[in-house]
Every structure is written in structure tokens, then in C-alpha cells.
Design an enzyme around this catalytic site. Structure first.
Site, PDB file in Angstrom:
ATOM      1  CE  LYS A  48      -3.452  -2.566  -0.326  1.00  0.00           C
ATOM      2  NZ  LYS A  48      -5.007  -2.797   0.520  1.00  0.00           N
TER       3      LYS A  48
HETATM    4  C1  LIG Z   1      -5.976  -3.868   0.890  1.00  0.00           C
HETATM    5  C2  LIG Z   1      -7.284  -3.518   0.748  1.00  0.00           C
HETATM    6  C3  LIG Z   1      -8.191  -4.166   1.852  1.00  0.00           C
HETATM    7  C4  LIG Z   1      -7.845  -4.752   3.019  1.00  0.00           C
HETATM    8  O1  LIG Z   1      -6.715  -4.673   3.693  1.00  0.00           O
HETATM    9  P1  LIG Z   1      -5.654  -5.984   4.481  1.00  0.00           P
HETATM   10  O2  LIG Z   1      -4.891  -4.957   5.192  1.00  0.00           O
HETATM   11  O3  LIG Z   1      -4.977  -6.323   3.007  1.00  0.00           O
HETATM   12  O4  LIG Z   1      -6.701  -6.591   5.164  1.00  0.00           O
HETATM   13  C5  LIG Z   1      -9.436  -3.737   1.791  1.00  0.00           C
HETATM   14  N1  LIG Z   1     -10.001  -3.207   0.704  1.00  0.00           N
HETATM   15  C6  LIG Z   1      -9.311  -2.674  -0.269  1.00  0.00           C
HETATM   16  C7  LIG Z   1      -9.869  -1.877  -1.457  1.00  0.00           C
HETATM   17  C8  LIG Z   1      -7.873  -3.051  -0.273  1.00  0.00           C
HETATM   18  O5  LIG Z   1      -7.372  -2.714  -1.414  1.00  0.00           O
END
Ligand SMILES: *Cc1c(COP(=O)(O)O)cnc(C)c1O
Length: 378
Positions: free
Chosen positions: A193
Site C-alpha cells: 500500500k
Molecule cells: C488492501 C485492501 C483492503 C484490506 O486490507 P488488508 O490490510 O489486506 O486486510 C481492503 N480494501 C481494499 C480496497 C484494499 O485494497
């Protein structure tokens, strides 16, 4: 999405997304370890919650073990459960829908629009029922969705907005930070991210009562004053002090990361202009007055490209360029199979690919990617 481990670190493959970690991060994590506070108590937790919520212009931050937990925590704190419906876009990562299902509520899917690829507000009102409790708009790949229109609908029907901002740290719409809209906003700090804590997430809100409720639910439902007294059933969704330390260090650099991502996008756009003019590809559109953070740079492979999207991905892979298809629309997959008009999302998903988008990407690598892409056009 979670293919980071399978990434071939030593080969010359250009990865789709890798974190940028340096001395600052190492120092912060070392400090956390040396302090002895390695689980979910410790100074970095509070500091990260304060700094990240301030960064997003929110009053309260509640860090969690991951972004999915943040969404589940938010929906639970809003009292959403069995018998309720929550409106979500079909074109998003599966966690958006799963978090709804964990509460016992039903995710109701909505098609995308073609202006930002976010959920289409014009199609939201049609699926609202007496059972609808909330809408979860997603800012896909770091591009703000049509949040104003969605907020208007939510207000009119007295629904909660839970922003899924997991891909859009630092993005803005009309000068307002993404993550500052709605009752609660959720972010993920997974390794790929915009900023990372390894695994991690956060819920942001301006509502003191909701913030307290989320703090209680995050810690098994334990009473905040009377230890080991439980008034409700909660979860263990806590983040560790080591992760928060990483987050504090990453947050200091978020401005640089976003500037770098904006440069990467501009270099791609300039180099891919000829392919766009030919109609071989199309770019991800940005809403006017949106500040996008380009978590993932996306293109659509159009008919005029001459070979299929999957073939393009295969060839890029052979050239050492890692790509990904756009998310498969959730309504097309087994746990959530739904019929309906999701034509825009289906078309985007069918044509779209994510190109390498890490902050570690160099101009010469982007030139190489563009050159390979151009050579594939028939
Ligand atoms: C990455 C992501 C999540 C979830 O995050 P995690 O930390 O992997 O549980 C939720 N919604 C979206 C749109 C994402 O890209």
C-alpha cells in the site's frame, strides 16, 4: 493481491509494487524492540494513531491488525449485523465484501462509473431497501470516487458511509482528504500500500462515542476502565507497537512517496500517449478536482491493440515485467455470485491491467515497460 512473497527478489523482474524501507524504518522498529513494548501497548501506537488521523484531518484513529479488520470493526461499531444490507462496489478487493459478510449483513453490489472507476452513484439509489444501513465507497487504485454524490444519497436516506480508503492514503477530493468523509474511514497498511506497517490498518472517525466503541471492540470488548470486565463480544484486532513504529517512520515520508508516484504516472502517461492516440489503450481517468495518489497505475487494453489483455500480460511477464489484471468483479465469484447490470465493471475488469507502480521504479524502467508495450501492438 497478496503475491508479494512469491516475488522473485533476486531476479530482474520489475515488481508490481514493493515497499520502500530504509534507515528511518529500521531505527523506529529497533527503538520499539529495545523498549520491550513489542505487543499492542507502547508509545508508537498512540503516536501513529494521532499522526495518521491528523494527516487525514480526523479527530480519532484506532489502529488495527489489518485493513480488513478495520472494515469489520467499523461496521460492527455502527451496529450493522444480521438482516442488514450494505452497498459496496463490485469492482474492488474482496475484503470490502468479506467484512460486510463477517457481520452477518449482506453486501449488495453496484456497478462502476467510467469517470474514476468507483461505484456509480446513479446506480446506488436503485438498490437501497428498508434493510440498507450503510454504503462503502472505495477509492480504487488511489483515485477518489464520486464521493460527493454518494454522500448526498447517504444523507437523503440516512445511511452511514464507511469509506474504504485502503488504496488512497493522501488522496484528496475538492481539497478534502480522502478518509475524512463519512462516519468512519478505513485504511490498510499492507506491504504494497501507499505506506505500510507490514500488516495493519486503521479506522478514523470524528465521533468520540464511535471511537470508544471501536477501541473496546478491538480489545475483546473489554471495559476501558474495569480490566477484564466484558460488556460485549469483541475481537483481538490490535496492532503491535513494532508495526506502529514502522508506520510512524513511513508516514514521515508519505509526501515523498506520493510525489514519486505522481512523477511515475506522468512519465507513463507521456510515454503511452501514442498508444492512446491509436486507440490501442486507454488510461485510468481522474475526476476533476481529485488529487490521485496512483497506488496502482492501470491501463485498459482496447480491441485496437490487436492482442488480448491476457496475452499482453503474458508477454510482459516474459519480458520480466510483473502485471496484474484489474480486480475480478466480486459478483462474478462463487461466494457472491449475483446477476444484474454490472456492465462497466465487467468491461473494465476484462480489459484492465496494473503496471509496475512502486516508488522504487526508475524512469529507465518505465521507458523499458513502455517500449515493450509498444512492440506488442499488432
Ligand atoms: C488492501 C485492501 C483492503 C484490506 O486490507 P488488508 O490490510 O489486506 O486486510 C481492503 N480494501 C481494499 C480496497 C484494499 O485494497
Amino acid at each position: 493481491m497478496k503475491q508479494y512473497c512469491s516475488m522473485n527478489v533476486k531476479s530482474k523482474i520489475i515488481p508490481i509494487a514493493e515497499p520502500l524501507l530504509g534507515k528511518e524504518e529500521l531505527h523506529a522498529v529497533l527503538t520499539a524492540v529495545k523498549s520491550g513494548w513489542v505487543s499492542s501497548k507502547g508509545a508508537f501506537i498512540c503516536e501513529f494513531e494521532k499522526r495518521f488521523s491528523a494527516y487525514c484531518c480526523r479527530k480519532y484513529g484506532i489502529v488495527t491488525s489489518n485493513g480488513t479488520a478495520a472494515l469489520h470493526l467499523a461496521l460492527t461499531a455502527l451496529g450493522i449485523g444480521h438482516g442488514d444490507e450494505v452497498i459496496v462496489p463490485t469492482l474492488t478487493f474482496i475484503a470490502t465484501a468479506n467484512a460486510v459478510r463477517y457481520t452477518g449483513a449482506k453486501p449488495v453490489f453496484v456497478d462502476s462509473e467510467s469517470f474514476s472507476w468507483g461505484m456509480d452513484p446513479r446506480k446506488v439509489e436503485a438498490v437501497i431497501t428498508k434493510r440498507t444501513k450503510a454504503i462503502i465507497p472505495v477509492h480504487l487504485y488511489g483515485y477518489p470516487c464520486m464521493i460527493d454524490e454518494i454522500l448526498k444519497i447517504a444523507r437523503k436516506h440516512k445511511l452511514h458511509i464507511v469509506e474504504d480508503a485502503a488504496e488512497a492514503h493522501g488522496a484528496e477530493y475538492k481539497g478534502k482528504k480522502i478518509g475524512s468523509f463519512g462516519s468512519i474511514s478505513c485504511f490498510s497498511f499492507y506491504a504494497n500500500k501507499v505506506i505500510t506497517t507490514g500488516e495493519g490498518g486503521i479506522c478514523l472517525t470524528d465521533d468520540y462515542k464511535l471511537a470508544q466503541r471501536m477501541r473496546i471492540l478491538r480489545d475483546h470488548g473489554m471495559n476501558l476502565k474495569k480490566k477484564y470486565w466484558f460488556d460485549m463480544i469483541g475481537f483481538n484486532y490490535r496492532m503491535t507497537n513494532m508495526q506502529a513504529a514502522l508506520g510512524v517512520a513511513q508516514l514521515r515520508r508519505i509526501g515523498d512517496f506520493i510525489r514519486k508516484k505522481q512523477e511515475i504516472k506522468q512519465v507513463y502517461n507521456d510515454l503511452l500517449q501514442p498508444l492512446c492516440r491509436k486507440g490501442a489503450i486507454a488510461l485510468h481517468p481522474e475526476l476533476p478536482l481529485a488529487k490521485c495518489v496512483f497506488w496502482m497505475y492501470c491501463i485498459l487494453i482496447e480491441k485496437k491493440f490487436g492482442i488480448t489483455r491476457n496475452k499482453v500480460m503474458e508477454k510482459l511477464n516474459k519480458a520480466g515485467i510483473e502485471t496484474r489484471p484489474l480486480f475480478y468483479p466480486i459478483h462474478t465469484m462463487k461466494p457472491y455470485k449475483t446477476n444484474g447490470d454490472f456492465s462497466i465493471a465487467e468491461e473494465l475488469a476484462h480489459k484492465g491491467i496494473n503496471l509496475p507502480s512502486s516508488t522504487t521504479l526508475t524512469v529507465s524502467k518505465i521507458r523499458y515497460i513502455a517500449k515493450v508495450l509498444k512492440s506488442l501492438v499488432k
